[in-house]
Design a protein around this motif. Sequence first.
Motif, short mmCIF file in Angstrom:
data_model
loop_
_atom_site.label_atom_id
_atom_site.label_comp_id
_atom_site.label_asym_id
_atom_site.label_seq_id
_atom_site.Cartn_x
_atom_site.Cartn_y
_atom_site.Cartn_z
N CYS A 70 0.84 -1.20 0.00
CA CYS A 70 0.00 0.00 0.00
C CYS A 70 0.87 1.25 0.00
O CYS A 70 1.97 1.26 0.57
N HIS A 71 0.37 2.29 -0.61
CA HIS A 71 1.09 3.56 -0.76
C HIS A 71 0.23 4.66 -0.16
O HIS A 71 -0.85 4.96 -0.68
N VAL A 72 0.70 5.25 0.93
CA VAL A 72 -0.01 6.34 1.61
C VAL A 72 0.78 7.61 1.37
O VAL A 72 1.87 7.79 1.92
N LYS A 73 0.27 8.52 0.53
CA LYS A 73 1.07 9.67 0.13
C LYS A 73 0.20 10.93 0.01
O LYS A 73 -0.98 10.88 -0.29
N ASP A 74 0.83 12.06 0.29
CA ASP A 74 0.23 13.38 0.07
C ASP A 74 -1.07 13.58 0.84
O ASP A 74 -1.97 14.30 0.41
N ASN A 75 -1.19 12.94 2.00
CA ASN A 75 -2.35 13.14 2.86
C ASN A 75 -2.02 14.11 3.99
O ASN A 75 -0.86 14.35 4.30
N GLU A 76 -3.06 14.66 4.60
CA GLU A 76 -2.90 15.51 5.77
C GLU A 76 -3.56 14.84 6.97
O GLU A 76 -4.74 14.46 6.91
N PHE A 77 -2.78 14.71 8.04
CA PHE A 77 -3.29 14.18 9.30
C PHE A 77 -3.25 15.32 10.32
O PHE A 77 -2.17 15.70 10.77
N ILE A 78 -4.41 15.85 10.66
CA ILE A 78 -4.46 17.09 11.44
C ILE A 78 -5.33 16.90 12.68
O ILE A 78 -6.52 16.56 12.58
N GLY A 79 -4.76 17.10 13.84
CA GLY A 79 -5.51 17.16 15.09
C GLY A 79 -6.19 15.87 15.48
O GLY A 79 -7.22 15.89 16.17
N ASN A 80 -5.62 14.74 15.10
CA ASN A 80 -6.20 13.45 15.48
C ASN A 80 -5.63 12.98 16.81
O ASN A 80 -4.52 13.34 17.20
N TYR A 81 -6.40 12.15 17.49
CA TYR A 81 -5.86 11.55 18.72
C TYR A 81 -4.66 10.67 18.36
O TYR A 81 -3.60 10.76 18.95
N ARG A 82 -4.84 9.80 17.33
CA ARG A 82 -3.74 9.02 16.79
C ARG A 82 -3.84 9.09 15.26
O ARG A 82 -4.87 8.77 14.69
N ALA A 83 -2.78 9.50 14.60
CA ALA A 83 -2.85 9.67 13.16
C ALA A 83 -2.78 8.34 12.41
O ALA A 83 -3.59 8.07 11.54
#
Length: 235
Positions: A70-83
Amino acid sequence: MAKENVLAENINGMMMMMSKQFTIGYNTIAKQLDYRGYGALIYDSEHVVMHNNTFRYNSTALSLQNARHCHVKDNEFIGNYRALHSLYENPNIIVVKNKFLGNMEDALIQGAPITFDDGIKGNYWDAYQFYDFNDDGVGDTPHRIRSMYSRLLRKWPSVQFYFQSPALSLLDTTESFFTQAQAQGEDRFPLIEVDRNKNETIERSWKLLLFGSILFVSSLLMIGYGRRMTYEKNC
């Protein structure tokens, strides 16, 4: 393909199970706050590309469980308890060019290691506080994904009260010098903010270096003073 959806305030925003050759892109996944749920779950699936999604204010933004290639790219993880949570074995996972901003815990890896760079560039981590002296947009030292705070948080959830406090910043900085073996993963080429010009980058780097030096010298002086007081008391 799952594209351009807004998924908010569910137990699970998106679940992919026993699938392959799938693309998830340009979605907004927000406020999946149930502790049993996920913003997105990829379970027993392979050859999944997840790109240009925004994960905001979720309990766990993205969970990988027996995911493959799997390829996880160019995402934004903002203000999560756990990203990001990697559970079980997840071979051939690449996480690159993502932004991790204001998450209480950036990543929890409980299984096979995950690759956090493509050999040239990695991800942007707001917790990364080192230097880019040559101004190439990549940090000069790797970002080791670990946090004493994360371990305390899993044991005592009440410590989230101290999130982003000066005390925790000092704890993480101190930990970086003494607990390298406890790192869960490593981004060898962490990205630096691209909107900062060269002079600002150098100025910030020298300020961090000066601040760290002051803390180190102060610690040595305090230790020396404490030993002297103990010696005088015993005499």
